[in-house]
Write an enzyme that holds these catalytic residues in place. Structure first.
Site, PDB file in Angstrom:
ATOM      1  N   GLU A  99      33.008  43.715  34.227  1.00  0.00           N
ATOM      2  CA  GLU A  99      32.040  44.109  33.205  1.00  0.00           C
ATOM      3  C   GLU A  99      31.506  45.490  33.551  1.00  0.00           C
ATOM      4  O   GLU A  99      30.830  45.666  34.573  1.00  0.00           O
ATOM      5  CB  GLU A  99      30.882  43.112  33.117  1.00  0.00           C
TER       6      GLU A  99
ATOM      7  N   HIS B 173      28.458  37.414  24.791  1.00  0.00           N
ATOM      8  CA  HIS B 173      27.179  36.715  24.853  1.00  0.00           C
ATOM      9  C   HIS B 173      25.984  37.652  24.952  1.00  0.00           C
ATOM     10  O   HIS B 173      24.842  37.185  24.922  1.00  0.00           O
ATOM     11  CB  HIS B 173      27.170  35.762  26.053  1.00  0.00           C
ATOM     12  N   ASP B 174      26.215  38.950  25.070  1.00  0.00           N
ATOM     13  CA  ASP B 174      25.127  39.919  25.218  1.00  0.00           C
ATOM     14  C   ASP B 174      24.940  40.803  23.997  1.00  0.00           C
ATOM     15  O   ASP B 174      24.069  41.684  24.000  1.00  0.00           O
ATOM     16  CB  ASP B 174      25.382  40.824  26.431  1.00  0.00           C
TER      17      ASP B 174
ATOM     18  N   ASP C 188      33.432  33.233  35.499  1.00  0.00           N
ATOM     19  CA  ASP C 188      32.467  34.319  35.681  1.00  0.00           C
ATOM     20  C   ASP C 188      32.031  34.319  37.146  1.00  0.00           C
ATOM     21  O   ASP C 188      31.738  33.272  37.721  1.00  0.00           O
ATOM     22  CB  ASP C 188      31.243  34.080  34.795  1.00  0.00           C
TER      23      ASP C 188
ATOM     24  N   ASP D  60      30.673  40.046  36.914  1.00  0.00           N
ATOM     25  CA  ASP D  60      29.466  40.483  36.222  1.00  0.00           C
ATOM     26  C   ASP D  60      28.971  41.816  36.792  1.00  0.00           C
ATOM     27  O   ASP D  60      28.974  42.027  38.016  1.00  0.00           O
ATOM     28  CB  ASP D  60      28.395  39.403  36.388  1.00  0.00           C
TER      29      ASP D  60
END
Length: 535
Positions: free
Chosen positions: A266, A327-328, A101, A203
């Site tokens: 993302e 994870h969101d 990430d 990200d």
């Protein structure tokens, strides 16, 4: 790039690990790199091709690693650079890839760059972050909001100015219009590329550039209070600005100077905007994350339309990708119900494009109820009571039926799911009817069948409530049928016969099908149709 020789990120499967929650090696209740390394045999057994790690950099952990204070080191909670090197070597030794990430939109307010930037208006890094004078009334410069609630502007006494933060005030946004910032961030990426990482998940990449005139964002005509106050405005001038593609082009040039490195972006945007991030002729993101399966209603017709629309919108050089969990967002078994989890797995692993699995989804993990005193996520703390918190989907991986599901010998940073004694890797590895067994069988079939890993996609006509599509490679034609209904469905195979390669549910004994087949409630089938000459 040809489909006769697909690159690893086209034919492979990416597995996302949230490091805090995967495996703890030292008993402090927080997962770490040595813990991940100890579980690589499992990932190799499962059959995934690449491991993506959520942030592991030094951080005050205001947003659990997405507030980076040093881009070129490892946070002591997770280990050391030596631990990372050992993990990377073990991943590569197993024939897998490692994706990091990367968080370029913002740093921690504890990063030395920001500490220097806030010191004065004339220091060498004064323009490395987004600073503005107060409005005439002394308030924020404009109406830009934080995605975690409240204003996106925080006043700094030292500079007598506001700085912008798209997320927490502890996460100031870097000024990507500054060429020095661009050069510095590219060097941070180069550090890891030289170390041997195989790519980055970048990200909030669509956030990097903001409007140079700092215009107010417009009101959101579809705003609903239950969505959170951060949705009150459209992010017209704070995201998806045209100049972001210039930045991405530079990242891509860096990656292309190495062999077979890749970049996932993302991006939460409509398909028409999403596909522009592939760039012109392949100078953009290799895989702009496609979150439709997370965001859309779980209905066969809706998903069919979305898949067909996405396929039609892709540029010629664009390779598709699909995501069902991360994870969101709430766990897929909690969003769709456990009865749908099996066809969800079959959907993800048979659509054309690169699939990304979220740790624990392969054993059917569900959201865990987090009591108020257990809340860790700053999103939930800032906007409480709306169910926006992300702790429920970040709970520890369930390895076995021992204390703390085998995750830690200490006290886990988030509670373990109450069903861990039956929903865990050890139990499901021994159960031929488990959802984990299904995932492994799907992955094995995908590896054997070029039609599934890199073949063409074509929609197939089915009754309402059933999603059908073909995957084709040469003369090989595989038909995927997914029954979203709680009742049996008869499917006409258009006078074609074939062999059932895999069912999503145990108990399917017959293999040969003729002119039609019967789908059981919530069942998915993969059928190898009789081969015919390709026109």
């Amino acid at each position: 790039m040809t489909m006769q020789q697909p690159l690893w990120w086209q034919s492979g499967i990416i597995y996302q690990i949230y490091p805090r929650s995967f495996m703890d090696s030292n008993g402090d209740g927080i997962g770490d790199l040595r813990g991940i390394r100890s579980r690589l045999d499992y990932l190799e057994w499962l059959g995934v091709d690449a491991v993506w790690l959520s942030p592991i950099y030094p951080s005050p952990m205001a947003d659990f690693g997405y507030d980076v204070s040093n881009y070129v080191d490892i946070d002591p909670q997770f280990g050391s650079l030596s631990d990372f090197d050992a993990l990377l070597a073990d991943v590569h030794r197993r024939g897998m890839k490692l994706v990091l990430d990367f968080v370029p939109n913002h740093s921690s307010d504890q990063h030395p760059w920001f500490q220097e930037s806030r010191r004065s208006r004339d220091n060498p890094k004064s323009d490395w972050y987004i600073w503005r004078d107060p409005a005439p009334d002394g308030g924020p410069p404009n109406n830009w909001l934080s995605n975690f609630g409240g204003s996106g502007w925080t006043y700094d006494e030292a500079r007598q100015q506001y700085y912008y933060h798209a997320f927490l005030k502890e996460q100031p946004d870097l000024n990507w219009r500054n060429s020095e910032v661009q050069d510095a961030m590219l060097e941070q990426m180069r550090f890891w590329l030289e170390r041997g990482v195989d790519g980055f998940r970048v990200d909030v990449i669509w956030h990097l550039i903001k409007d140079e005139d700092f215009r107010n964002n417009p009101e959101n005509p579809d705003y609903r209070p239950d969505a959170g106050s951060h949705k009150r405005l459209l992010a017209t001038y704070t995201t998806d600005r045209p100049e972001v593609h210039d930045v991405i082009r530079k990242m891509r040039q860096l990656l292309d100077s190495y062999d077979e490195r890749m970049m996932v972006g993302e991006i939460y945007l409509p398909v028409e905007r999403l596909v522009t991030y592939y760039g012109a002729g392949g100078d953009g993101v290799h895989l702009p994350f496609n979150f439709q399966l997370i965001l859309l209603p779980w209905q066969a017709e809706t998903i069919r339309q979305a898949v067909d629309h996405y396929e039609a919108a892709l540029p010629p050089h664009g390779w598709p990708n699909w995501v069902l969990g991360n994870h969101d967002n709430h766990r897929l078994a909690s969003r769709f119900g456990t009865e749908h989890s099996r066809i969800a797995a079959m959907l993800l692993l048979t659509l054309r494009g690169t699939p990304t699995l979220y740790y624990g989804d392969e054993i059917g993990m569900i959201d865990v109820t987090i009591r108020p005193e257990q809340v860790q996520d700053p999103f939930e703390k800032n906007i409480p009571g709306l169910g926006l918190g992300r702790d429920p989907e970040r709970t520890p991986m369930q390895w076995d039926g021992s204390a703390n599901a085998g995750f830690t010998s200490g006290t886990s940073w988030l509670p373990v799911a109450p069903d861990y004694r039956t929903t865990n890797v050890a139990v499901q590895q021994e159960d031929p009817s488990s959802v984990l067994t299904l995932y492994r069988e799907l992955i094995q079939l995908r590896r054997r069948e070029a039609a599934l890993s890199v073949g063409r996609y074509r929609s197939f006509c089915t009754p309402p409530g059933v999603l059908g599509y073909m995957r084709e490679w040469g003369n090989r034609r595989l038909l995927v049928l997914l029954n979203f209904q709680p009742c049996e469905q008869r499917i006409d195979l258009e006078m074609l016969g074939g062999e059932i390669l895999l069912s999503s549910h145990p108990g399917r004994h017959e293999r040969e099908v003729k002119e039609h087949c019967l789908l059981r409630p919530h069942e998915g089938l993969i059928i190898a149709l009789q081969e015919t000459e390709t026109p």
